[in-house]
Design a protein around this motif. Structure first.
Motif, PDB file in Angstrom:
ATOM      1  N   LEU A 178     -48.679  33.724  24.394  1.00  0.00           N
ATOM      2  CA  LEU A 178     -47.966  32.704  23.627  1.00  0.00           C
ATOM      3  C   LEU A 178     -48.977  31.816  22.913  1.00  0.00           C
ATOM      4  O   LEU A 178     -49.692  31.041  23.555  1.00  0.00           O
ATOM      5  CB  LEU A 178     -47.067  31.884  24.562  1.00  0.00           C
ATOM      6  N   MET A 179     -49.035  31.935  21.599  1.00  0.00           N
ATOM      7  CA  MET A 179     -49.971  31.162  20.792  1.00  0.00           C
ATOM      8  C   MET A 179     -49.283  29.936  20.202  1.00  0.00           C
ATOM      9  O   MET A 179     -48.176  30.036  19.661  1.00  0.00           O
ATOM     10  CB  MET A 179     -50.552  32.028  19.673  1.00  0.00           C
ATOM     11  N   ARG A 180     -49.945  28.807  20.311  1.00  0.00           N
ATOM     12  CA  ARG A 180     -49.456  27.558  19.747  1.00  0.00           C
ATOM     13  C   ARG A 180     -50.546  26.973  18.864  1.00  0.00           C
ATOM     14  O   ARG A 180     -51.715  27.362  18.959  1.00  0.00           O
ATOM     15  CB  ARG A 180     -49.065  26.581  20.853  1.00  0.00           C
ATOM     16  N   PRO A 181     -50.217  26.011  17.990  1.00  0.00           N
ATOM     17  CA  PRO A 181     -51.226  25.473  17.075  1.00  0.00           C
ATOM     18  C   PRO A 181     -52.260  24.607  17.785  1.00  0.00           C
ATOM     19  O   PRO A 181     -52.047  24.134  18.900  1.00  0.00           O
ATOM     20  CB  PRO A 181     -50.395  24.651  16.085  1.00  0.00           C
ATOM     21  N   PHE A 201     -55.821  28.462  10.873  1.00  0.00           N
ATOM     22  CA  PHE A 201     -55.063  29.120  11.938  1.00  0.00           C
ATOM     23  C   PHE A 201     -53.671  28.512  12.054  1.00  0.00           C
ATOM     24  O   PHE A 201     -52.669  29.229  12.144  1.00  0.00           O
ATOM     25  CB  PHE A 201     -55.801  28.993  13.264  1.00  0.00           C
ATOM     26  N   ASN A 202     -53.600  27.186  12.064  1.00  0.00           N
ATOM     27  CA  ASN A 202     -52.302  26.519  12.180  1.00  0.00           C
ATOM     28  C   ASN A 202     -51.377  26.892  11.022  1.00  0.00           C
ATOM     29  O   ASN A 202     -50.165  27.073  11.208  1.00  0.00           O
ATOM     30  CB  ASN A 202     -52.486  25.006  12.222  1.00  0.00           C
ATOM     31  N   LYS A 203     -51.945  27.018   9.835  1.00  0.00           N
ATOM     32  CA  LYS A 203     -51.153  27.377   8.660  1.00  0.00           C
ATOM     33  C   LYS A 203     -50.590  28.785   8.804  1.00  0.00           C
ATOM     34  O   LYS A 203     -49.412  29.017   8.541  1.00  0.00           O
ATOM     35  CB  LYS A 203     -52.027  27.278   7.410  1.00  0.00           C
ATOM     36  N   ARG A 204     -51.419  29.716   9.234  1.00  0.00           N
ATOM     37  CA  ARG A 204     -50.963  31.090   9.399  1.00  0.00           C
ATOM     38  C   ARG A 204     -49.932  31.196  10.529  1.00  0.00           C
ATOM     39  O   ARG A 204     -48.943  31.923  10.420  1.00  0.00           O
ATOM     40  CB  ARG A 204     -52.165  32.003   9.680  1.00  0.00           C
ATOM     41  N   LEU A 205     -50.174  30.485  11.636  1.00  0.00           N
ATOM     42  CA  LEU A 205     -49.228  30.505  12.739  1.00  0.00           C
ATOM     43  C   LEU A 205     -47.889  29.914  12.313  1.00  0.00           C
ATOM     44  O   LEU A 205     -46.826  30.442  12.642  1.00  0.00           O
ATOM     45  CB  LEU A 205     -49.797  29.757  13.940  1.00  0.00           C
ATOM     46  N   SER A 206     -47.918  28.825  11.561  1.00  0.00           N
ATOM     47  CA  SER A 206     -46.693  28.183  11.095  1.00  0.00           C
ATOM     48  C   SER A 206     -45.894  29.115  10.203  1.00  0.00           C
ATOM     49  O   SER A 206     -44.653  29.160  10.268  1.00  0.00           O
ATOM     50  CB  SER A 206     -47.030  26.895  10.335  1.00  0.00           C
ATOM     51  N   ARG A 207     -46.581  29.879   9.388  1.00  0.00           N
ATOM     52  CA  ARG A 207     -45.922  30.831   8.492  1.00  0.00           C
ATOM     53  C   ARG A 207     -45.126  31.861   9.294  1.00  0.00           C
ATOM     54  O   ARG A 207     -43.989  32.187   8.948  1.00  0.00           O
ATOM     55  CB  ARG A 207     -46.983  31.514   7.628  1.00  0.00           C
ATOM     56  N   ALA A 208     -45.717  32.363  10.364  1.00  0.00           N
ATOM     57  CA  ALA A 208     -45.010  33.326  11.211  1.00  0.00           C
ATOM     58  C   ALA A 208     -43.933  32.653  12.050  1.00  0.00           C
ATOM     59  O   ALA A 208     -42.872  33.229  12.302  1.00  0.00           O
ATOM     60  CB  ALA A 208     -46.011  34.056  12.101  1.00  0.00           C
ATOM     61  N   ARG A 209     -44.209  31.422  12.489  1.00  0.00           N
ATOM     62  CA  ARG A 209     -43.248  30.724  13.340  1.00  0.00           C
ATOM     63  C   ARG A 209     -41.978  30.345  12.574  1.00  0.00           C
ATOM     64  O   ARG A 209     -40.896  30.227  13.174  1.00  0.00           O
ATOM     65  CB  ARG A 209     -43.897  29.470  13.922  1.00  0.00           C
ATOM     66  N   ARG A 210     -42.080  30.185  11.261  1.00  0.00           N
ATOM     67  CA  ARG A 210     -40.904  29.821  10.460  1.00  0.00           C
ATOM     68  C   ARG A 210     -39.834  30.911  10.475  1.00  0.00           C
ATOM     69  O   ARG A 210     -38.685  30.659  10.098  1.00  0.00           O
ATOM     70  CB  ARG A 210     -41.316  29.512   9.021  1.00  0.00           C
ATOM     71  N   VAL A 211     -40.174  32.102  10.929  1.00  0.00           N
ATOM     72  CA  VAL A 211     -39.180  33.170  11.002  1.00  0.00           C
ATOM     73  C   VAL A 211     -38.046  32.769  11.936  1.00  0.00           C
ATOM     74  O   VAL A 211     -36.867  32.966  11.626  1.00  0.00           O
ATOM     75  CB  VAL A 211     -39.821  34.490  11.462  1.00  0.00           C
ATOM     76  N   ILE A 212     -38.367  32.188  13.086  1.00  0.00           N
ATOM     77  CA  ILE A 212     -37.316  31.775  14.013  1.00  0.00           C
ATOM     78  C   ILE A 212     -36.540  30.591  13.452  1.00  0.00           C
ATOM     79  O   ILE A 212     -35.321  30.487  13.644  1.00  0.00           O
ATOM     80  CB  ILE A 212     -37.890  31.451  15.423  1.00  0.00           C
ATOM     81  N   GLU A 213     -37.203  29.713  12.725  1.00  0.00           N
ATOM     82  CA  GLU A 213     -36.501  28.595  12.083  1.00  0.00           C
ATOM     83  C   GLU A 213     -35.474  29.123  11.090  1.00  0.00           C
ATOM     84  O   GLU A 213     -34.345  28.622  11.011  1.00  0.00           O
ATOM     85  CB  GLU A 213     -37.515  27.690  11.373  1.00  0.00           C
ATOM     86  N   ASN A 214     -35.853  30.149  10.334  1.00  0.00           N
ATOM     87  CA  ASN A 214     -34.917  30.743   9.384  1.00  0.00           C
ATOM     88  C   ASN A 214     -33.816  31.526  10.096  1.00  0.00           C
ATOM     89  O   ASN A 214     -32.676  31.553   9.633  1.00  0.00           O
ATOM     90  CB  ASN A 214     -35.666  31.647   8.413  1.00  0.00           C
ATOM     91  N   ALA A 215     -34.142  32.172  11.212  1.00  0.00           N
ATOM     92  CA  ALA A 215     -33.108  32.874  11.979  1.00  0.00           C
ATOM     93  C   ALA A 215     -32.042  31.897  12.452  1.00  0.00           C
ATOM     94  O   ALA A 215     -30.834  32.181  12.356  1.00  0.00           O
ATOM     95  CB  ALA A 215     -33.739  33.609  13.155  1.00  0.00           C
ATOM     96  N   PHE A 216     -32.470  30.744  12.952  1.00  0.00           N
ATOM     97  CA  PHE A 216     -31.505  29.719  13.358  1.00  0.00           C
ATOM     98  C   PHE A 216     -30.725  29.204  12.151  1.00  0.00           C
ATOM     99  O   PHE A 216     -29.531  28.905  12.248  1.00  0.00           O
ATOM    100  CB  PHE A 216     -32.224  28.553  14.039  1.00  0.00           C
ATOM    101  N   GLY A 217     -31.402  29.079  10.991  1.00  0.00           N
ATOM    102  CA  GLY A 217     -30.720  28.621   9.777  1.00  0.00           C
ATOM    103  C   GLY A 217     -29.634  29.585   9.346  1.00  0.00           C
ATOM    104  O   GLY A 217     -28.521  29.170   8.979  1.00  0.00           O
TER     105      GLY A 217
END
Length: 270
Positions: free
Chosen positions: A140-143, A156-172
């Motif tokens: 489990l990777m976090r920023p 790293f944080n930018k790239r991780l955030s880009r991938a993490r937004r997938v779950i944000e969009n799934a919830f959307g």
């Protein structure tokens, strides 16, 4: 719940090792995150105050809620869900006491064996990506925390955030399509759980069965270095996250793994 009982084994079943491998390949090709097998987050589902519940369901937003903890693949399909935690818990707390965490900790999730990152030689674990509310683990990777951090950590944080937004969009997508989740569920927590489970399994069923369920402009997308917001954001207010930060007490090996991934991503910029 008949809908869940009939469809869950087909449409919200824990992926096999082969399916985890496919998900990893898609996160690499679509979101440029090698060895990533999912994006994880937790959201509040508002309910009316349960009788004799005290503050167990009372969340930081001043509402009563249960928590939907979920993992999705690179295409906004939910792969693992844990529903019903008290709204008063943080993401880290919800995760720590979840069946999902127990399955991973005890190697029952069937994640693929470690394999090198592209162009590397040392084996690297497969992992989920989450925000700062989750603990740092080998899976489990976090920023990186803080401001004014070094350039490599910022990237790293930018790239991780880009991938993490997938779950944000799934919830959307879930909230935009299944409008009952926009409301306060006027029912007992157990009944609210059944409603959420039905929405999750129907989301997966229709998404995997209908190519038009999610239009390309409905979700966030990236053009050059800019993020173009998906149209779902104009339709609904995002479900509230559990935003309290988890204590980042990872082992030294976990820090080393994050540093290794950071260096790999920085050396292979997109």
């Amino acid at each position: 719940m008949t809908i869940w009982d009939l469809l869950a084994d087909l449409y919200v079943a824990t992926p096999s090792e082969t399916e985890w491998g496919r998900i990893s390949n898609e996160f690499k090709s679509l979101w440029n995150m090698p060895n990533c097998v999912g994006s994880i987050d937790g959201k509040h589902i508002n309910i009316t105050c349960p009788a004799n519940s005290g503050s167990m369901y009372y969340n930081y937003k001043g509402n009563y809620s249960i928590v939907l903890l979920a993992v999705c693949d690179a295409n906004y399909t939910f792969t693992c869900v844990d529903i019903g935690a008290y709204g008063s818990q943080s993401d880290g707390g919800v995760y720590h006491f979840s069946k999902l965490a127990d399955a991973i900790e005890n190697d029952r999730l069937g994640l693929p064996h470690d394999q090198p990152l592209p162009g590397e030689t040392e084996p690297f674990p497969h992992y989920l990506v989450g925000d700062a509310a989750f603990p740092l683990r080998r899976y489990l990777m976090r920023p990186y925390p803080g401001r004014g951090i070094p350039e490599e950590q910022e990237y790293f944080n930018k790239r991780l955030s880009r991938a993490r937004r997938v779950i944000e969009n799934a919830f959307g997508i879930l909230t935009a399509k299944w409008r009952i989740l926009r409301t306060t569920l006027c029912m007992a927590p157990k009944n609210a759980e059944q409603i959420v489970k039905a929405c999750i399994v129907l989301h997966n069923f229709i998404k995997l069965s209908c190519a038009n369920y999610v239009a390309s402009d409905f979700v966030d997308r990236y053009e050059e270095d800019a993020t173009i917001a998906g149209s779902w954001r104009n339709e609904v207010v995002p479900l509230p996250s559990i935003s309290r930060v988890s204590s980042n007490r990872g082992s030294s090996n976990n820090y080393d793994l994050r540093d290794a991934l950071k260096t790999h991503l920085f050396n292979n910029k997109i």
